[in-house]
Motif scaffolding. Structure first.
Motif, PDB file in Angstrom:
ATOM      1  N   TRP A  48       0.818  -1.217   0.000  1.00  0.00           N
ATOM      2  CA  TRP A  48       0.000   0.000   0.000  1.00  0.00           C
ATOM      3  C   TRP A  48       0.850   1.265   0.000  1.00  0.00           C
ATOM      4  O   TRP A  48       0.456   2.274  -0.591  1.00  0.00           O
ATOM      5  CB  TRP A  48      -1.000  -0.017   1.154  1.00  0.00           C
ATOM      6  CG  TRP A  48      -2.094  -0.999   0.892  1.00  0.00           C
ATOM      7  CD1 TRP A  48      -2.310  -2.195   1.515  1.00  0.00           C
ATOM      8  CD2 TRP A  48      -3.106  -0.889  -0.113  1.00  0.00           C
ATOM      9  NE1 TRP A  48      -3.395  -2.825   0.965  1.00  0.00           N
ATOM     10  CE2 TRP A  48      -3.906  -2.051  -0.042  1.00  0.00           C
ATOM     11  CE3 TRP A  48      -3.423   0.074  -1.070  1.00  0.00           C
ATOM     12  CZ2 TRP A  48      -4.993  -2.263  -0.880  1.00  0.00           C
ATOM     13  CZ3 TRP A  48      -4.508  -0.139  -1.912  1.00  0.00           C
ATOM     14  CH2 TRP A  48      -5.275  -1.291  -1.808  1.00  0.00           C
ATOM     15  N   ASN A  69       1.809   1.595  -3.546  1.00  0.00           N
ATOM     16  CA  ASN A  69       0.633   1.984  -4.304  1.00  0.00           C
ATOM     17  C   ASN A  69       0.287   3.461  -4.120  1.00  0.00           C
ATOM     18  O   ASN A  69      -0.074   4.144  -5.081  1.00  0.00           O
ATOM     19  CB  ASN A  69      -0.543   1.102  -3.871  1.00  0.00           C
ATOM     20  CG  ASN A  69      -1.678   1.129  -4.835  1.00  0.00           C
ATOM     21  OD1 ASN A  69      -2.390   2.114  -4.921  1.00  0.00           O
ATOM     22  ND2 ASN A  69      -1.854   0.038  -5.547  1.00  0.00           N
ATOM     23  N   ARG A  94      -8.436   2.778  -5.240  1.00  0.00           N
ATOM     24  CA  ARG A  94      -7.478   1.760  -5.690  1.00  0.00           C
ATOM     25  C   ARG A  94      -7.838   0.381  -5.158  1.00  0.00           C
ATOM     26  O   ARG A  94      -7.650  -0.617  -5.845  1.00  0.00           O
ATOM     27  CB  ARG A  94      -6.056   2.178  -5.326  1.00  0.00           C
ATOM     28  CG  ARG A  94      -5.647   3.381  -6.167  1.00  0.00           C
ATOM     29  CD  ARG A  94      -4.223   3.772  -5.997  1.00  0.00           C
ATOM     30  NE  ARG A  94      -3.949   4.942  -6.832  1.00  0.00           N
ATOM     31  CZ  ARG A  94      -2.881   5.696  -6.729  1.00  0.00           C
ATOM     32  NH1 ARG A  94      -1.938   5.398  -5.835  1.00  0.00           N
ATOM     33  NH2 ARG A  94      -2.722   6.750  -7.517  1.00  0.00           N
ATOM     34  N   MET A 127      -8.522  -2.765  -7.431  1.00  0.00           N
ATOM     35  CA  MET A 127      -7.702  -3.941  -7.189  1.00  0.00           C
ATOM     36  C   MET A 127      -8.564  -5.164  -6.905  1.00  0.00           C
ATOM     37  O   MET A 127      -8.307  -6.251  -7.423  1.00  0.00           O
ATOM     38  CB  MET A 127      -6.747  -3.700  -6.018  1.00  0.00           C
ATOM     39  CG  MET A 127      -5.828  -4.865  -5.746  1.00  0.00           C
ATOM     40  SD  MET A 127      -4.919  -4.683  -4.218  1.00  0.00           S
ATOM     41  CE  MET A 127      -6.221  -4.862  -3.037  1.00  0.00           C
TER      42      MET A 127
END
Length: 132
Positions: free
Chosen positions: A50, A53, A110, A114
């Motif tokens: 994360w 990301n 996201r 995902m």
């Protein structure tokens, strides 16, 4: 008081709070608790994921599609969109409980994308395996 997600420490806090909820969830907790034996290492890896990301740092090394396909195979391809929905609801709830601002919204978007990609990858993997 809610705060912005500004750094790795915030991401780590989010990941730990989130997985506390996941592990305790009666519907999906067993998927995680059965597959993950070293939670400290797993949480560190997910924090890397994360953080990479959100902030673009290059810490995460792994293949989430392959890992989720393995988990799905372990559970005889019983994972459905429902489990992903539960996961996503916990993610949103945890973010909203502790954080606000642009990065919180980015992490929600996201995660939604995902989860869709991972579920579709699992579905496609099932199709390929059934053709063998």
């Amino acid at each position: 008081m809610k705060k912005q997600i500004e750094n790795r420490a915030d991401v780590a806090f989010l990941v730990h709070q989130f997985y506390d909820k996941i592990r305790a969830d009666e519907e999906i907790g067993f998927y995680f608790n059965e597959m993950i034996s070293d939670w400290d290492t797993h949480l560190e890896k997910l924090t890397d994921f994360w953080e990479t990301n959100l902030f673009g740092v290059r810490k995460y090394k792994g293949n989430p599609h392959a890992v989720h396909n393995e988990v799905d195979a372990h559970f005889d391809e019983k994972i459905t969109a429902n489990e992903f929905g539960i996961w996503l609801n916990h993610w949103f709830q945890t973010i909203e409980e502790y954080f606000e601002g642009e990065n919180a919204e980015i992490l929600k978007r996201r995660a939604r994308k995902m989860s869709t990609f991972l579920f579709m990858s699992m579905f496609q993997h099932r199709q390929k395996e059934s053709e063998i």
